[in-house]
Design a protein around this motif. Structure first.
Motif, mmCIF file in Angstrom:
data_model
loop_
_atom_site.group_PDB
_atom_site.id
_atom_site.type_symbol
_atom_site.label_atom_id
_atom_site.label_comp_id
_atom_site.label_asym_id
_atom_site.label_seq_id
_atom_site.Cartn_x
_atom_site.Cartn_y
_atom_site.Cartn_z
ATOM 1 N N ASN A 36 5.300 9.170 -9.544
ATOM 2 C CA ASN A 36 6.302 8.606 -8.641
ATOM 3 C C ASN A 36 5.721 8.369 -7.250
ATOM 4 O O ASN A 36 5.978 7.334 -6.633
ATOM 5 N N LYS A 37 4.951 9.317 -6.756
ATOM 6 C CA LYS A 37 4.311 9.158 -5.451
ATOM 7 C C LYS A 37 3.339 7.982 -5.470
ATOM 8 O O LYS A 37 3.305 7.177 -4.546
ATOM 9 N N THR A 38 2.559 7.874 -6.528
ATOM 10 C CA THR A 38 1.587 6.790 -6.647
ATOM 11 C C THR A 38 2.281 5.445 -6.739
ATOM 12 O O THR A 38 1.890 4.488 -6.074
ATOM 13 N N LYS A 39 3.339 5.363 -7.532
ATOM 14 C CA LYS A 39 4.082 4.105 -7.663
ATOM 15 C C LYS A 39 4.722 3.711 -6.342
ATOM 16 O O LYS A 39 4.760 2.536 -5.986
ATOM 17 N N TYR A 40 5.238 4.686 -5.603
ATOM 18 C CA TYR A 40 5.851 4.404 -4.315
ATOM 19 C C TYR A 40 4.820 3.817 -3.346
ATOM 20 O O TYR A 40 5.074 2.808 -2.692
ATOM 21 N N VAL A 41 3.658 4.434 -3.278
ATOM 22 C CA VAL A 41 2.599 3.947 -2.385
ATOM 23 C C VAL A 41 2.145 2.559 -2.825
ATOM 24 O O VAL A 41 1.978 1.660 -1.994
#
Length: 131
Positions: A36-41
């Motif tokens: 989720n963090k990677t997709k957000y970035v």
């Protein structure tokens, strides 16, 4: 004795953290959070990049349209003149307008992916040649 006990405690804490991490990774506990963090970035980077790309392409198109319209109007103004000099201006303007139209049409073709079938109203889909 005290150093041995301290070393044992430190080793125990390290093994606990490594074991918890291994179980968490194996169980997929961290995958959702990390992905989720990677997709957000990635989404933030894509949005910023897309905006800059769209702005650059639109600005280039508008600049080319302005140049084309200026040359087309110059051609229309002087094409029927009695003066050979003004007719020469008209021919030069016509050549510039047609060169701009050719460049514009190629540019639109290469960058059509930018708008995803949602071209702004002031951007021509195709620029006609001056006859």
């Amino acid at each position: 004795m005290k150093t041995l006990k301290t070393a044992g405690i430190i080793l125990g804490v390290i093994l606990f953290v490594v074991g918890f991490g291994a179980v968490g990774i194996a169980g997929g506990w961290f995958d959702t959070w990390l992905s989720n963090k990677t997709k957000y970035v990635d989404r933030k980077i894509d949005d910023a990049t897309n905006y800059e790309t769209i702005k650059k392409v639109e600005d280039t198109c508008r600049s080319m349209i302005s140049s084309y319209e200026s040359d087309r109007l110059t051609y229309e103004q002087y094409r029927d003149s009695d003066s050979e000099e003004k007719q020469s201006w008209a021919e030069q303007a016509k050549m510039r307008a047609n060169k701009t139209a050719s460049s514009y049409n190629n540019y639109i073709l290469k960058n059509s992916f930018v708008w995803k079938d949602n071209v702004p109203a002031d951007i021509y889909q195709k620029m006609d040649y001056v006859d």
